[in-house]
Design a protein around this motif. Structure first.
Motif, short mmCIF file in Angstrom:
data_model
loop_
_atom_site.label_atom_id
_atom_site.label_comp_id
_atom_site.label_asym_id
_atom_site.label_seq_id
_atom_site.Cartn_x
_atom_site.Cartn_y
_atom_site.Cartn_z
N GLY A 43 0.84 -1.20 0.00
CA GLY A 43 0.00 0.00 0.00
C GLY A 43 0.87 1.25 0.00
N GLY A 66 1.01 3.89 -1.80
CA GLY A 66 0.50 5.21 -2.17
C GLY A 66 1.36 5.80 -3.29
N ARG A 112 6.37 7.32 -1.25
CA ARG A 112 7.43 8.10 -0.56
C ARG A 112 8.48 7.18 0.05
N ASP A 150 -0.22 -1.48 -4.61
CA ASP A 150 -1.31 -0.64 -4.09
C ASP A 150 -2.57 -0.99 -4.86
N ILE A 151 -3.71 -0.81 -4.21
CA ILE A 151 -4.97 -1.13 -4.87
C ILE A 151 -5.38 -0.01 -5.85
N TYR A 157 -2.38 5.70 -7.98
CA TYR A 157 -1.14 5.77 -7.21
C TYR A 157 -0.02 4.96 -7.86
N ASP A 164 -4.49 -6.03 -4.73
CA ASP A 164 -5.17 -5.93 -3.44
C ASP A 164 -4.37 -6.76 -2.41
N ILE A 165 -4.06 -6.16 -1.29
CA ILE A 165 -3.27 -6.88 -0.27
C ILE A 165 -3.96 -8.19 0.14
N SER A 210 2.98 1.04 5.96
CA SER A 210 2.83 2.33 6.62
C SER A 210 1.44 2.91 6.36
N LYS A 211 0.66 3.03 7.40
CA LYS A 211 -0.69 3.62 7.33
C LYS A 211 -1.59 2.90 6.33
N VAL A 212 -1.50 1.59 6.32
CA VAL A 212 -2.36 0.83 5.42
C VAL A 212 -3.14 -0.26 6.16
C1 LIG Z 1 -2.99 6.38 3.88
S1 LIG Z 1 -2.35 5.75 2.38
C2 LIG Z 1 -0.66 5.41 2.84
C3 LIG Z 1 0.23 5.36 1.65
C4 LIG Z 1 1.70 5.07 1.96
N1 LIG Z 1 1.89 3.79 2.61
C5 LIG Z 1 2.29 6.17 2.80
O1 LIG Z 1 2.57 5.94 3.99
O2 LIG Z 1 2.46 7.28 2.27
C6 LIG Z 1 -3.07 4.13 2.30
C7 LIG Z 1 -2.76 3.41 0.99
O3 LIG Z 1 -3.22 2.06 1.10
C8 LIG Z 1 -3.80 1.70 -0.16
N2 LIG Z 1 -4.73 0.57 0.07
C9 LIG Z 1 -5.90 0.58 0.74
N3 LIG Z 1 -6.48 -0.64 0.73
C10 LIG Z 1 -5.64 -1.45 0.04
C11 LIG Z 1 -5.67 -2.82 -0.32
N4 LIG Z 1 -6.71 -3.62 0.02
N5 LIG Z 1 -4.66 -3.33 -1.04
C12 LIG Z 1 -3.61 -2.55 -1.42
N6 LIG Z 1 -3.52 -1.22 -1.10
C13 LIG Z 1 -4.52 -0.69 -0.39
C14 LIG Z 1 -4.49 2.98 -0.62
O4 LIG Z 1 -4.76 2.97 -2.00
C15 LIG Z 1 -3.45 4.03 -0.21
O5 LIG Z 1 -2.51 4.26 -1.21
#
Ligand SMILES: C[S@@+](CC[C@H](N)C(=O)[O-])C[C@H]1O[C@@H](n2cnc3c(N)ncnc32)[C@H](O)[C@@H]1O
Length: 218
Positions: free
Chosen positions: A43, A45, A48, A64-65, A69, A90-91, A107-109
């Motif tokens: 994930g 994003g 970064r 990432d889904i 991104y 998709d994770i 991170s934040k996912v």
């Molecule tokens: C808050 S952002 C954090 C992005 C990055 N990790 C960062 O710290 O800058 C959450 C990310 O998780 C991705 N995401 C959400 N659900 C997901 C899934 N089921 N599979 C893969 N990616 C996913 C979103 O598309 C988004 O890019």
């Protein structure tokens, strides 16, 4: 080690200047703990963290889904002449290759999953770590719950997992003990709970987070 090919400061500045957001500082603090080998950013994003490691010469895979991104991340890598594999996946369905990674970043996912799903993802992360591989997870703590927008449309569906009907997504809030319990076989490197200033929102706002780093010993 790979990160000596180009210093982290140069990589950090390049990502910050390009994306307007910085890599997670914790990853830089713990760089000396990360063995040589590939990095996986789940994930990612805009990338970064993924771009930071690619800039330093690591082999980087990221998923990432969001098609948007992934395209943005690939475009940034292209313009910087960086090699990085970014895929729309998709994770839930992603099979992390066994024992491949020196570092796995989430991170934040993880907050987008239900508690039961997070436990399954953590098992896959553990299995994907090479010898002495490191996991970095940045998650939202229970205190963040108080600050969720439109909290009246939240319904608790599993312990500390809420379904947000307005945004049609799950939101999970973690405790430190819970994060520890996700990786029972890793050596603890770091577990910190605190607040950070949200890096991109226009109106300044704090977020309540937990930072975890653990390392496979064998
Ligand atoms: C808050 S952002 C954090 C992005 C990055 N990790 C960062 O710290 O800058 C959450 C990310 O998780 C991705 N995401 C959400 N659900 C997901 C899934 N089921 N599979 C893969 N990616 C996913 C979103 O598309 C988004 O890019």
């Amino acid at each position: 080690m790979a990160y000596q090919v180009i210093g982290w400061m140069e990589a950090y500045r390049a990502v910050r200047d390009k994306l307007g957001v910085s890599p997670d500082w914790r990853l830089i603090e713990y760089l000396p703990q990360v063995p040589n080998g590939p990095v996986l950013d789940l994930g990612m994003g805009k990338g970064r963290n993924a771009l930071f490691f690619a800039k330093m010469g690591y082999e980087v895979d990221c998923i990432d889904i969001s098609t948007t991104y992934v395209k943005q991340c690939q475009e940034h890598a292209r313009t910087e002449n960086l090699t990085l594999t970014a895929q729309v996946v998709d994770i839930h369905s992603y099979e992390i290759p066994n024992r491949r990674y020196a570092l796995i970043i989430a991170s934040k996912v993880l907050q987008f999953f239900r508690k039961s799903e997070i436990e399954e993802i953590a098992k896959k992360i553990y299995a994907g770590l090479a010898r002495r591989g490191v996991v970095y997870a940045r998650v939202f703590s229970l205190d963040e719950f108080e600050h969720v927008r439109d909290s009246s449309s939240l319904e608790e569906v599993e312990p500390n997992t809420y379904y947000h009907s307005k945004y049609r997504l799950y939101q999970h809030f973690f405790t430190k003990d819970e994060v520890l319990s996700l990786f029972p076989r890793l050596k603890l490197l770091c577990l910190v709970e605190g607040v950070e200033l949200h890096p991109i929102q226009k109106k300044p706002r704090y977020q309540w987070i937990i930072d975890y780093m653990g390392q496979r010993t064998r």
